[in-house]
Design an enzyme around this catalytic site. Sequence first.
Site, mmCIF file in Angstrom:
data_model
loop_
_atom_site.group_PDB
_atom_site.id
_atom_site.type_symbol
_atom_site.label_atom_id
_atom_site.label_comp_id
_atom_site.label_asym_id
_atom_site.label_seq_id
_atom_site.Cartn_x
_atom_site.Cartn_y
_atom_site.Cartn_z
ATOM 1 N N GLY A 20 0.812 -1.216 0.000
ATOM 2 C CA GLY A 20 0.000 0.000 0.000
ATOM 3 C C GLY A 20 0.846 1.265 0.000
ATOM 4 O O GLY A 20 0.470 2.276 0.596
ATOM 5 N N GLU A 143 7.055 7.785 -6.021
ATOM 6 C CA GLU A 143 7.064 6.429 -5.468
ATOM 7 C C GLU A 143 7.765 5.481 -6.427
ATOM 8 O O GLU A 143 7.507 5.510 -7.630
ATOM 9 C CB GLU A 143 5.590 6.023 -5.284
ATOM 10 C CG GLU A 143 5.383 4.624 -4.806
ATOM 11 C CD GLU A 143 3.911 4.168 -4.958
ATOM 12 O OE1 GLU A 143 3.012 5.024 -5.170
ATOM 13 O OE2 GLU A 143 3.682 2.957 -4.900
ATOM 14 N N LYS A 192 12.669 -8.005 12.359
ATOM 15 C CA LYS A 192 13.923 -8.367 11.668
ATOM 16 C C LYS A 192 13.852 -8.165 10.145
ATOM 17 O O LYS A 192 14.781 -7.584 9.560
ATOM 18 C CB LYS A 192 14.304 -9.807 12.030
ATOM 19 C CG LYS A 192 15.724 -10.202 11.653
ATOM 20 C CD LYS A 192 16.793 -9.548 12.514
ATOM 21 C CE LYS A 192 16.800 -10.012 13.884
ATOM 22 N NZ LYS A 192 17.728 -10.451 14.714
ATOM 23 N N CYS A 384 -18.689 1.057 -20.789
ATOM 24 C CA CYS A 384 -17.845 0.677 -21.927
ATOM 25 C C CYS A 384 -18.341 -0.622 -22.570
ATOM 26 O O CYS A 384 -19.368 -0.605 -23.232
ATOM 27 C CB CYS A 384 -16.382 0.616 -21.495
ATOM 28 S SG CYS A 384 -15.290 0.982 -22.886
ATOM 29 N N GLN A 388 -21.843 -1.404 -24.731
ATOM 30 C CA GLN A 388 -21.887 -2.072 -26.043
ATOM 31 C C GLN A 388 -22.822 -3.282 -25.977
ATOM 32 O O GLN A 388 -23.602 -3.541 -26.908
ATOM 33 C CB GLN A 388 -20.471 -2.476 -26.465
ATOM 34 C CG GLN A 388 -19.541 -1.254 -26.623
ATOM 35 C CD GLN A 388 -18.101 -1.623 -26.968
ATOM 36 O OE1 GLN A 388 -17.705 -2.780 -26.929
ATOM 37 N NE2 GLN A 388 -17.289 -0.620 -27.291
ATOM 38 N N GLU A 408 -15.702 -7.089 -32.454
ATOM 39 C CA GLU A 408 -14.621 -7.603 -31.608
ATOM 40 C C GLU A 408 -14.738 -9.117 -31.437
ATOM 41 O O GLU A 408 -13.743 -9.797 -31.178
ATOM 42 C CB GLU A 408 -14.706 -6.912 -30.230
ATOM 43 C CG GLU A 408 -13.618 -7.331 -29.256
ATOM 44 C CD GLU A 408 -13.735 -6.646 -27.887
ATOM 45 O OE1 GLU A 408 -14.732 -5.940 -27.624
ATOM 46 O OE2 GLU A 408 -12.817 -6.842 -27.079
ATOM 47 N N ARG A 464 -11.701 0.400 -28.286
ATOM 48 C CA ARG A 464 -11.391 0.425 -29.717
ATOM 49 C C ARG A 464 -12.660 0.506 -30.571
ATOM 50 O O ARG A 464 -12.649 1.014 -31.666
ATOM 51 C CB ARG A 464 -10.659 -0.882 -30.067
ATOM 52 C CG ARG A 464 -9.411 -0.687 -30.864
ATOM 53 C CD ARG A 464 -8.706 -2.004 -31.099
ATOM 54 N NE ARG A 464 -7.703 -2.306 -30.105
ATOM 55 C CZ ARG A 464 -6.563 -1.647 -29.944
ATOM 56 N NH1 ARG A 464 -6.264 -0.645 -30.737
ATOM 57 N NH2 ARG A 464 -5.699 -1.986 -29.009
ATOM 58 N N HIS A 509 -15.445 5.810 -19.276
ATOM 59 C CA HIS A 509 -15.228 5.241 -17.928
ATOM 60 C C HIS A 509 -15.395 6.328 -16.867
ATOM 61 O O HIS A 509 -14.403 6.961 -16.483
ATOM 62 C CB HIS A 509 -13.818 4.657 -17.832
ATOM 63 C CG HIS A 509 -13.643 3.406 -18.616
ATOM 64 N ND1 HIS A 509 -13.932 2.161 -18.102
ATOM 65 C CD2 HIS A 509 -13.234 3.200 -19.887
ATOM 66 C CE1 HIS A 509 -13.691 1.240 -19.025
ATOM 67 N NE2 HIS A 509 -13.267 1.843 -20.118
ATOM 68 N N GLU A 511 -15.752 6.044 -13.801
ATOM 69 C CA GLU A 511 -15.097 5.699 -12.520
ATOM 70 C C GLU A 511 -13.751 6.391 -12.347
ATOM 71 O O GLU A 511 -13.304 6.607 -11.216
ATOM 72 C CB GLU A 511 -14.936 4.176 -12.381
ATOM 73 C CG GLU A 511 -13.979 3.486 -13.347
ATOM 74 C CD GLU A 511 -14.618 3.043 -14.660
ATOM 75 O OE1 GLU A 511 -15.625 3.667 -15.066
ATOM 76 O OE2 GLU A 511 -14.110 2.097 -15.282
HETATM 77 N N1 GLN Z 1 -13.609 -4.220 -25.799
HETATM 78 C C1 GLN Z 1 -14.359 -3.023 -26.031
HETATM 79 C C2 GLN Z 1 -13.635 -2.053 -26.948
HETATM 80 O O1 GLN Z 1 -12.434 -2.124 -27.107
HETATM 81 C C3 GLN Z 1 -14.686 -2.340 -24.711
HETATM 82 C C4 GLN Z 1 -13.459 -1.854 -23.989
HETATM 83 C C5 GLN Z 1 -13.725 -1.506 -22.542
HETATM 84 O O2 GLN Z 1 -14.714 -1.933 -21.958
HETATM 85 N N2 GLN Z 1 -12.809 -0.789 -21.924
HETATM 86 O O3 GLN Z 1 -14.248 -1.188 -27.510
#
Ligand code: GLN
Length: 535
Positions: A20, A143, A192, A384, A388, A408, A464, A509, A511
Site C-alpha cells: 500500500g 514512489e 527483523k 464501456c 456495447q 470484436e 477500440r 469510464h 469511474e
Molecule cells: N472491448 C471493447 C472495446 O475495445 C470495450 C473496452 C472496454 O470496456 N474498456 O471497444
Amino acid sequence: MSKPNKKYIFFTGGVASSLGKGLASASIACLLERRGIKVSMLKMDPYINVDPGTMSPTQHGEVFVTDDGAETDLDLGHYERFTSLTLTKASNFTSGQTYLKVIENERDGKYLGKTVQVVPHITDEIKRRIHLAAEGSEVLLGEIGGTVGDIESLPFIEAIRQFAHDVGPSNVLFIHLVLLPYIGAAGEIKSKPAQHSVKELRSIGLFPNIIICRADREVDDSIRQKLSLFCDVPKDQIFTSIDLDSIYQLPMDFHQQGLDEKITELLGMWTAAPSIDDLKKVIYNYQNPTKQVKIGIVGKYTELIESYKSLDEALHHGAIANQVEFVPVYIDAEEMESQKRTESLLKDVNGILVPGGFGERGTEGKINAIKYARENNLPFFGICLGMQLAIIEFARHVCGIKDATSSEFETPGTPVIDFIDGQSKDVAKGGSMRLGAYNCELKPKSLAREVYGEAMISERHRHRLEVNNDFVSQYEKSGLTISGKNPELDLVELIELEDHPFFVACQYHPEFRSRPFSPHPLFASFILASMGELK
Ligand code: GLN
C-alpha cells in the site's frame, strides 16, 4: 525574497510488495494539500513494459487512464482520488520508457563518442523525468514500484540517491514502507525483516528519514525502539499504518500520529494545520450507514476486484454520498448463460453493473443479465463493454436484429458495435485505443443531463470499438434515448431508457473521475436508484 526550494519526498518499499505504498503516498499528499502546499505525484515502475496497457489486469491490476490519454499504473487512481490533482503522461514512467528514450537518443547520435551506460545515461533520464513531473509544484511525492532488493529497481534507487545529492539533502525526504509480520507461534510482531530491508537500502546508498510500518495490529513501543536503534532513524520518525476498515481513514490516521507535521518540519516548511472537515464527513458517512445496497457486478471471474479498482472505489463514493453501505456481489458472467440461473443470481441484488472488458468470453451471460434488468425494472449501469452489450441486447430483443453482435467477437452477425476508421483487430496494440478525455454533449431533459447538471461534460475513454450509427434511428424509434454524443466525432457516448427506474450505460469510464470528496453523479444516482429513492 528568493523563491523557496522545491522539495521532494521519495517512497520505497521493503519486505514484501503490495504494502500500500500508493495509498500511503496519496494519503500524505492529501494532508500536505490540505496544509496549502501545491503537490505533484509520480509513480516510477521498474518493469520493462512501456506502460501497463498491454498487461493483463489479472497480472497488474487495473489500467488507470489520465485525461491526456496515458495508460498508467493503478496507483495514479489513488493519487487522484486523495488529492485535487489531474495527472498526466508525466506522472508515471517505467524502465521501458526510460530505456526506449535513451536508445532513441543513442540512435539520433546524441551521445556520439560515448559508451551508453546505466549510470549515467539511464539514471540521468530518470532524473530528467523526476524534474518534469515536479514542474509547477512545491513538493513532489515520487514512489518507486516494487521492493528494495529487486534487481530492476536499482537504477531508480541510484537515481534518487544522486537526485538528493544534486538538489541538496535538505530538500529531500526518503520514506521507507516496511511490513512487520505477526508470527502466531511467537505471539508477536517481528521487526527483523524490516531491519534487513533498511540494511539493504543503506548498502545501496539510501538512508531513510522516515519509516512507516505496515502491520495487522498495534505496534508496541519496544519494536519502534528496536527499529530506531538498528535502522538509525529517530523514534519519532517511525510511524505505523495498521489495517483500517476504509482506505479513506488513512490520511486521518497519519494526521493523528503527527506524520504530516513531522514531514513539513523535516522539510523546513511552515504551514497551517490542515483542514480536514471533508475527510471527517467521508469517514462519518462510511461508518454510519443508514442501510445496505447490494450491487451485482457481472464480469469475468478472474478479472473481478483488483482489475476494477476505480470502479469499486466509485461505487463506494456513491454509497458514501448517500450514507449507505455498498455491498458488492461479484457474479461470474459465465454462470449466467442460462436464463434460469440469471434470475436466481440476480434475485437478491438491488442493482447491477456491467463493467468494461475485452473479448467475447462471458458476454452472452452479461447480455442475459442486462435483459433481466431491462425487463424487471432492476437498476442497471453499463460501462464501456457494458454499454456495447446493452446496445446488442436492445438490438436483438427489442429491434429484432437477432444476430446483432460486435466486430470484436468471433461469432459472425450484424455488427451493431464496430471498429471506426483507423481501428481494426490487427492494429498495433500499445497505446492505440481511443484513450483519454473527450467531450460529450448531453441531451436536454434526459436523466443524464439532470444528474450531471451540465450540458457539456468530459470523460475518459479506453476502447477500440463504437456504436455503429447505421442502426441508431431504429433504437430511438423503439424507445432508447441517446442521451450523450461526442459532437466532434458524432459518436454515441451515453444511452438510457425512459420508462425504467435507472437504465443508463456509457461508452466512457466515469469511474476514473470519481472522488470520495466529489462522488461521480452517475455513481451517486445509480446507488440512489438502487435504494429505490431516485426521484
Ligand atoms: N472491448 C471493447 C472495446 O475495445 C470495450 C473496452 C472496454 O470496456 N474498456 O471497444
